[in-house]
Structure formats: structure tokens, C-alpha cells
Design a protein around this motif. Structure first.
Motif, short mmCIF file in Angstrom:
data_model
loop_
_atom_site.label_atom_id
_atom_site.label_comp_id
_atom_site.label_asym_id
_atom_site.label_seq_id
_atom_site.Cartn_x
_atom_site.Cartn_y
_atom_site.Cartn_z
N MET A 1 0.85 -1.25 0.00
CA MET A 1 -0.11 0.08 -0.07
C MET A 1 0.98 0.98 0.15
SD MET A 1 -2.94 1.22 2.53
CE MET A 1 -3.60 -0.21 2.76
N THR A 2 0.61 2.20 -0.77
CA THR A 2 1.33 3.44 -0.91
C THR A 2 0.89 4.37 0.14
OG1 THR A 2 -0.09 4.55 -2.33
CG2 THR A 2 1.71 2.99 -3.52
N THR A 3 1.86 5.15 0.51
CA THR A 3 1.69 6.38 1.49
C THR A 3 0.51 7.24 1.06
OG1 THR A 3 4.16 6.36 1.81
CG2 THR A 3 2.73 8.28 2.58
N HIS A 4 0.28 7.46 -0.18
CA HIS A 4 -0.98 8.32 -0.66
C HIS A 4 -2.26 7.42 -0.34
CE1 HIS A 4 -2.95 11.28 -2.89
NE2 HIS A 4 -3.35 10.29 -3.74
N THR A 5 -2.39 6.05 -0.67
CA THR A 5 -3.38 5.49 -0.38
C THR A 5 -3.72 5.34 0.98
OG1 THR A 5 -3.00 4.25 -2.41
CG2 THR A 5 -4.41 3.24 -0.94
N HIS A 6 -2.43 5.22 1.79
CA HIS A 6 -2.92 4.79 3.25
C HIS A 6 -3.57 6.20 3.84
CE1 HIS A 6 -1.52 5.10 7.51
NE2 HIS A 6 -1.72 3.66 7.46
N SER A 7 -2.72 7.43 3.25
CA SER A 7 -3.35 8.71 3.86
C SER A 7 -4.83 9.03 3.28
CB SER A 7 -2.51 9.89 3.03
OG SER A 7 -2.83 11.18 3.48
N ARG A 8 -5.48 8.52 2.03
CA ARG A 8 -6.63 8.69 1.53
C ARG A 8 -7.57 7.75 2.79
NH1 ARG A 8 -7.13 7.91 -4.47
NH2 ARG A 8 -9.40 8.07 -3.99
N ILE A 9 -7.24 6.66 2.86
CA ILE A 9 -7.91 5.56 3.75
C ILE A 9 -7.94 6.35 5.33
CG2 ILE A 9 -8.14 3.60 4.89
CD1 ILE A 9 -7.00 2.31 2.33
N THR A 10 -6.86 6.86 5.70
CA THR A 10 -7.03 7.41 7.05
C THR A 10 -7.86 8.61 7.15
OG1 THR A 10 -4.70 6.59 7.43
CG2 THR A 10 -5.26 8.19 8.85
N SER A 11 -7.70 9.36 6.25
CA SER A 11 -8.61 10.72 6.07
C SER A 11 -10.03 10.15 6.02
CB SER A 11 -8.19 11.52 4.77
OG SER A 11 -9.02 12.53 4.68
#
Length: 78
Positions: A1-11
Motif C-alpha cells: 500500500m502506498t503512502t498516498h493510499t494509506h493517507s486517503r484511507i486514514t482521512s
């Protein structure tokens, strides 16, 4: 999982948690008054109670009972 995807899921999870907390807070708030349906049911109940009370008071049993009580009270010897 990329950092961008992880950030979107967290958001997205954070927004969902905030939305749920607002919804639960609103559901836990006390009612300010009766709704329209509650007014309608209350009005119908009050009208039905008034009709029953009128029938009982305007019938022969209540005046006869009250007359009997008053007559017995006036005819008692002290």
C-alpha cells in the motif's frame, strides 16, 4: 500500500468517525417538544376522553348517585 493510499484511507476513516460522532450526539439530545403526530394522537385522546366524560356525567347514574349521597348526608341524625 502506498503512502498516498494509506493517507486517503486514514482521512476517509477520520471523516466517517466525525460524522458518526455528530450523528450520535444529535440522537442523544433531548426532544424539544412533541412532533405533529404526537399532537394529533394527543388531541384525539383528549377528545375521546372528553366524550366519555360527557357521557358519564350527562347520564342518569351520576346525578342519581350524587343525589343519594346528598340525601343520606342531610337525613343523618347527629
Amino acid at each position: 500500500m502506498t503512502t498516498h493510499t494509506h493517507s486517503r484511507i486514514t482521512s476517509a476513516l477520520c471523516r466517517a468517525r466525525i460524522a458518526l460522532s455528530h450523528r450520535f450526539a444529535a440522537a442523544d439530545a433531548p426532544d424539544a417538544g412533541m412532533s405533529t403526530v404526537e399532537y394529533a394522537v394527543g388531541t384525539i385522546a383528549a377528545a375521546a376522553f372528553g366524550a366519555v366524560l360527557y357521557m358519564v356525567v350527562s347520564g342518569d347514574s351520576i346525578p342519581d348517585a350524587l343525589g343519594g349521597i346528598i340525601e343520606r348526608a342531610l337525613n343523618t341524625s347527629v
